[in-house]
Design a protein around this motif. Structure first.
Motif, PDB file in Angstrom:
ATOM      1  N   SER A  44      -9.340 -30.294  -1.392  1.00  0.00           N
ATOM      2  CA  SER A  44      -8.825 -30.130  -2.743  1.00  0.00           C
ATOM      3  C   SER A  44      -8.219 -31.437  -3.229  1.00  0.00           C
ATOM      4  CB  SER A  44      -7.764 -29.032  -2.757  1.00  0.00           C
ATOM      5  OG  SER A  44      -7.277 -28.828  -4.066  1.00  0.00           O
ATOM      6  N   VAL A  45      -8.468 -31.765  -4.490  1.00  0.00           N
ATOM      7  CA  VAL A  45      -7.720 -32.827  -5.161  1.00  0.00           C
ATOM      8  C   VAL A  45      -7.052 -32.202  -6.374  1.00  0.00           C
ATOM      9  CG1 VAL A  45      -9.072 -34.767  -4.318  1.00  0.00           C
ATOM     10  CG2 VAL A  45      -9.779 -33.628  -6.406  1.00  0.00           C
ATOM     11  N   ASP A  46      -5.769 -32.499  -6.561  1.00  0.00           N
ATOM     12  CA  ASP A  46      -4.971 -31.853  -7.592  1.00  0.00           C
ATOM     13  C   ASP A  46      -4.030 -32.863  -8.235  1.00  0.00           C
ATOM     14  OD1 ASP A  46      -5.558 -28.825  -7.037  1.00  0.00           O
ATOM     15  OD2 ASP A  46      -5.126 -29.685  -5.063  1.00  0.00           O
ATOM     16  N   PRO A  47      -3.656 -32.642  -9.505  1.00  0.00           N
ATOM     17  CA  PRO A  47      -2.782 -33.606 -10.186  1.00  0.00           C
ATOM     18  C   PRO A  47      -1.443 -33.838  -9.496  1.00  0.00           C
ATOM     19  CG  PRO A  47      -3.792 -32.128 -11.775  1.00  0.00           C
ATOM     20  CD  PRO A  47      -4.141 -31.594 -10.419  1.00  0.00           C
ATOM     21  N   TYR A  48      -0.897 -32.811  -8.814  1.00  0.00           N
ATOM     22  CA  TYR A  48       0.416 -32.973  -8.189  1.00  0.00           C
ATOM     23  C   TYR A  48       0.433 -34.079  -7.145  1.00  0.00           C
ATOM     24  CZ  TYR A  48      -0.871 -30.847  -3.696  1.00  0.00           C
ATOM     25  OH  TYR A  48      -1.444 -30.602  -2.465  1.00  0.00           O
ATOM     26  N   MET A  49      -0.740 -34.435  -6.613  1.00  0.00           N
ATOM     27  CA  MET A  49      -0.788 -35.441  -5.559  1.00  0.00           C
ATOM     28  C   MET A  49      -0.300 -36.804  -6.046  1.00  0.00           C
ATOM     29  SD  MET A  49      -4.435 -34.358  -3.876  1.00  0.00           S
ATOM     30  CE  MET A  49      -4.613 -32.793  -3.012  1.00  0.00           C
ATOM     31  N   ARG A  50      -0.471 -37.063  -7.333  1.00  0.00           N
ATOM     32  CA  ARG A  50      -0.017 -38.354  -7.886  1.00  0.00           C
ATOM     33  C   ARG A  50       1.509 -38.478  -7.810  1.00  0.00           C
ATOM     34  NH1 ARG A  50       2.251 -42.161  -9.687  1.00  0.00           N
ATOM     35  NH2 ARG A  50       1.525 -43.660 -11.237  1.00  0.00           N
ATOM     36  N   PRO A  51       2.307 -37.560  -8.375  1.00  0.00           N
ATOM     37  CA  PRO A  51       3.762 -37.729  -8.280  1.00  0.00           C
ATOM     38  C   PRO A  51       4.327 -37.396  -6.905  1.00  0.00           C
ATOM     39  CG  PRO A  51       3.249 -35.720  -9.477  1.00  0.00           C
ATOM     40  CD  PRO A  51       1.952 -36.443  -9.286  1.00  0.00           C
ATOM     41  N   TYR A  52       3.757 -36.398  -6.227  1.00  0.00           N
ATOM     42  CA  TYR A  52       4.334 -35.983  -4.949  1.00  0.00           C
ATOM     43  C   TYR A  52       4.087 -37.000  -3.842  1.00  0.00           C
ATOM     44  CZ  TYR A  52       5.890 -31.304  -6.276  1.00  0.00           C
ATOM     45  OH  TYR A  52       6.576 -30.258  -6.844  1.00  0.00           O
ATOM     46  N   SER A  53       3.142 -37.918  -4.051  1.00  0.00           N
ATOM     47  CA  SER A  53       2.894 -38.946  -3.040  1.00  0.00           C
ATOM     48  C   SER A  53       4.113 -39.842  -2.846  1.00  0.00           C
ATOM     49  CB  SER A  53       1.678 -39.793  -3.428  1.00  0.00           C
ATOM     50  OG  SER A  53       1.961 -40.559  -4.597  1.00  0.00           O
ATOM     51  N   ALA A  54       5.019 -39.850  -3.817  1.00  0.00           N
ATOM     52  CA  ALA A  54       6.233 -40.652  -3.687  1.00  0.00           C
ATOM     53  C   ALA A  54       7.090 -40.192  -2.516  1.00  0.00           C
ATOM     54  CB  ALA A  54       7.037 -40.594  -4.987  1.00  0.00           C
ATOM     55  N   ARG A  55       6.876 -38.962  -2.046  1.00  0.00           N
ATOM     56  CA  ARG A  55       7.632 -38.435  -0.912  1.00  0.00           C
ATOM     57  C   ARG A  55       7.086 -38.916   0.427  1.00  0.00           C
ATOM     58  NH1 ARG A  55       8.468 -31.998  -2.389  1.00  0.00           N
ATOM     59  NH2 ARG A  55       9.339 -32.273  -4.485  1.00  0.00           N
ATOM     60  N   LEU A  56       5.876 -39.463   0.414  1.00  0.00           N
ATOM     61  CA  LEU A  56       5.232 -39.879   1.654  1.00  0.00           C
ATOM     62  C   LEU A  56       5.691 -41.262   2.078  1.00  0.00           C
ATOM     63  CD1 LEU A  56       1.529 -38.814   0.934  1.00  0.00           C
ATOM     64  CD2 LEU A  56       3.218 -37.558   2.279  1.00  0.00           C
ATOM     65  N   ASP A  57       5.769 -41.476   3.385  1.00  0.00           N
ATOM     66  CA  ASP A  57       5.957 -42.824   3.902  1.00  0.00           C
ATOM     67  C   ASP A  57       4.652 -43.590   3.754  1.00  0.00           C
ATOM     68  OD1 ASP A  57       8.578 -42.264   4.686  1.00  0.00           O
ATOM     69  OD2 ASP A  57       7.948 -41.561   6.674  1.00  0.00           O
ATOM     70  N   LEU A  58       4.737 -44.877   3.522  1.00  0.00           N
ATOM     71  CA  LEU A  58       3.528 -45.692   3.466  1.00  0.00           C
ATOM     72  C   LEU A  58       2.802 -45.605   4.807  1.00  0.00           C
ATOM     73  CD1 LEU A  58       4.691 -48.860   1.497  1.00  0.00           C
ATOM     74  CD2 LEU A  58       3.440 -46.861   0.658  1.00  0.00           C
ATOM     75  N   GLY A  59       1.499 -45.491   4.748  1.00  0.00           N
ATOM     76  CA  GLY A  59       0.694 -45.310   5.954  1.00  0.00           C
ATOM     77  C   GLY A  59       0.437 -43.857   6.298  1.00  0.00           C
ATOM     78  N   SER A  60       1.094 -42.935   5.580  1.00  0.00           N
ATOM     79  CA  SER A  60       0.895 -41.501   5.834  1.00  0.00           C
ATOM     80  C   SER A  60      -0.416 -41.026   5.239  1.00  0.00           C
ATOM     81  CB  SER A  60       2.040 -40.691   5.232  1.00  0.00           C
ATOM     82  OG  SER A  60       3.274 -41.016   5.813  1.00  0.00           O
ATOM     83  N   THR A  61      -0.961 -39.976   5.831  1.00  0.00           N
ATOM     84  CA  THR A  61      -2.168 -39.350   5.283  1.00  0.00           C
ATOM     85  C   THR A  61      -1.858 -38.731   3.932  1.00  0.00           C
ATOM     86  OG1 THR A  61      -2.920 -38.835   7.519  1.00  0.00           O
ATOM     87  CG2 THR A  61      -3.953 -37.620   5.718  1.00  0.00           C
ATOM     88  N   MET A  62      -2.748 -38.934   2.974  1.00  0.00           N
ATOM     89  CA  MET A  62      -2.578 -38.312   1.664  1.00  0.00           C
ATOM     90  C   MET A  62      -2.511 -36.796   1.815  1.00  0.00           C
ATOM     91  SD  MET A  62      -2.191 -40.115  -1.123  1.00  0.00           S
ATOM     92  CE  MET A  62      -2.818 -39.073  -2.436  1.00  0.00           C
TER      93      MET A  62
END
Length: 338
Positions: A44-62
């Motif tokens: 699945s690809v969804d719009p929330y992935m754009r803003p919620y990616s800010a919670r991920l550490d760099l190098g983390s799986t999308m």
């Protein structure tokens, strides 16, 4: 065995760039007791992935959910060939320890049984009978509490969530207004999904369009966009005791400077409005019952959906970027083709 994954290599700044998300490879270890090896079928690809990616550490799986198949197992509860919904992100193969069930969330870090989808394609478990469908069902029915004869406005109406909201509103006896940014999408909403009035927000004047489409005002507003459009709707068109469901804020996902809105608080007081955001996990225990009702609507021809399927795991990044650009209609899924 090697696995591929898409990782967040740098923070998004404005419009996403290819360097922000990169494809990498890793070696998977041998399975241990209680573990399974999953192979992605659909992602699945969804719009929330754009803003919620800010919670991920760099190098983390999308982040993200996929329909996956168990291809190796050392867990008797998950035999080879079993299909599951796995919140493991953008990976083509994943080892998961299922000694303890992972059922805390509908989407994130979970491995769940696929809902009852009847004889529909597996990909609908990521769309109309998946997280987007649940968002539409609960976000609209629980927060907007529509009544027959009321006027409903939904923006980003040609997306999977908006298109479902509009159809549920019709099922509930409402007059439905929608908007999209491409004429073909507007035509699909009007001719195939039965929206009562549709306009192109890029070429039509918002105020004039809503005056024509909602001459008696708007009772329920399902908002996927935010920004100036929402300010205008609140100030000019919401009726007394109107309800607003906040599902997303597409207008700022790629913004580098977040604009400040007008002061609309007095309108909430004078019109006695209700505005509420939501997360679909708040309703996770009720999802099976909701999907049972939605599946019946599908069988009766009352609820339709559209999928844009992107072929190839290697095109997952392009699928998300295209979604954020408004390239697709309905639900966007990636067929892994492994």
């Amino acid at each position: 065995m090697k696995a591929r994954k898409w990782v967040l290599a740098s923070r998004f700044d404005g419009v996403p760039k290819d360097d922000d998300v990169q494809l990498r490879e890793e070696e998977l270890p041998e399975l241990k007791d209680g573990e399974v090896l999953l192979k992605a079928l659909y992602l699945s690809v969804d719009p929330y992935m754009r803003p919620y990616s800010a919670r991920l550490d760099l190098g983390s799986t999308m982040m993200g959910q996929q329909v996956a198949e168990v291809v190796k197992s050392r867990n008797p509860g998950y035999p080879e060939g079993k299909r599951v919904l796995a919140g493991v992100g953008w990976r083509d193969r994943t080892i998961v320890d299922l000694t303890t069930p992972k059922t805390g969330s509908i989407v994130m870090n979970s491995v769940l049984p696929i809902w009852d989808i009847g004889d529909l394609p597996l990909s609908v478990a990521l769309g109309v009978l998946g997280m987007p469908g649940a968002s539409a069902y609960f976000g609209f029915l629980r927060i907007c509490e529509p009544k027959p004869g009321e006027t409903v406005f939904v923006n980003s109406a040609a997306g999977i969530v908006g298109s479902i909201v509009g159809q549920i509103a019709k099922i509930k006896g409402c007059r439905v207004i929608g908007c999209a940014g491409v004429d073909d999408k507007c035509k699909w909403l009007k001719d195939e999904l039965g929206f009562d009035f549709v306009f192109n927000y890029k070429t039509d004047n918002l105020v004039e369009a809503l005056k024509k489409g909602a001459p008696d005002g708007i009772d329920c507003y399902f908002d996927n966009v935010g920004g100036e459009m929402t300010t205008t709707v609140i100030e000019r068109f919401m009726n007394r005791h109107g309800r607003i469901s906040c599902c997303g804020v597409l207008s700022i996902y790629n913004a580098t400077n977040i604009p400040k809105g007008n002061q609309v608080y007095m309108h909430f007081v004078q019109k006695e409005l209700k505005m509420q955001g939501f997360l679909v996990d708040s309703f996770k225990d009720e999802v099976p019952k909701a999907f049972s009702e939605m599946l019946q609507w599908i069988k009766e021809g009352k609820l339709k959906w559209k999928e844009d399927v992107v072929d190839g795991f290697e095109n997952t990044r392009a699928a998300l970027y295209g979604l954020l650009e408004g390239k697709y209609t309905g639900k966007v899924v990636v067929k892994a083709n492994l």
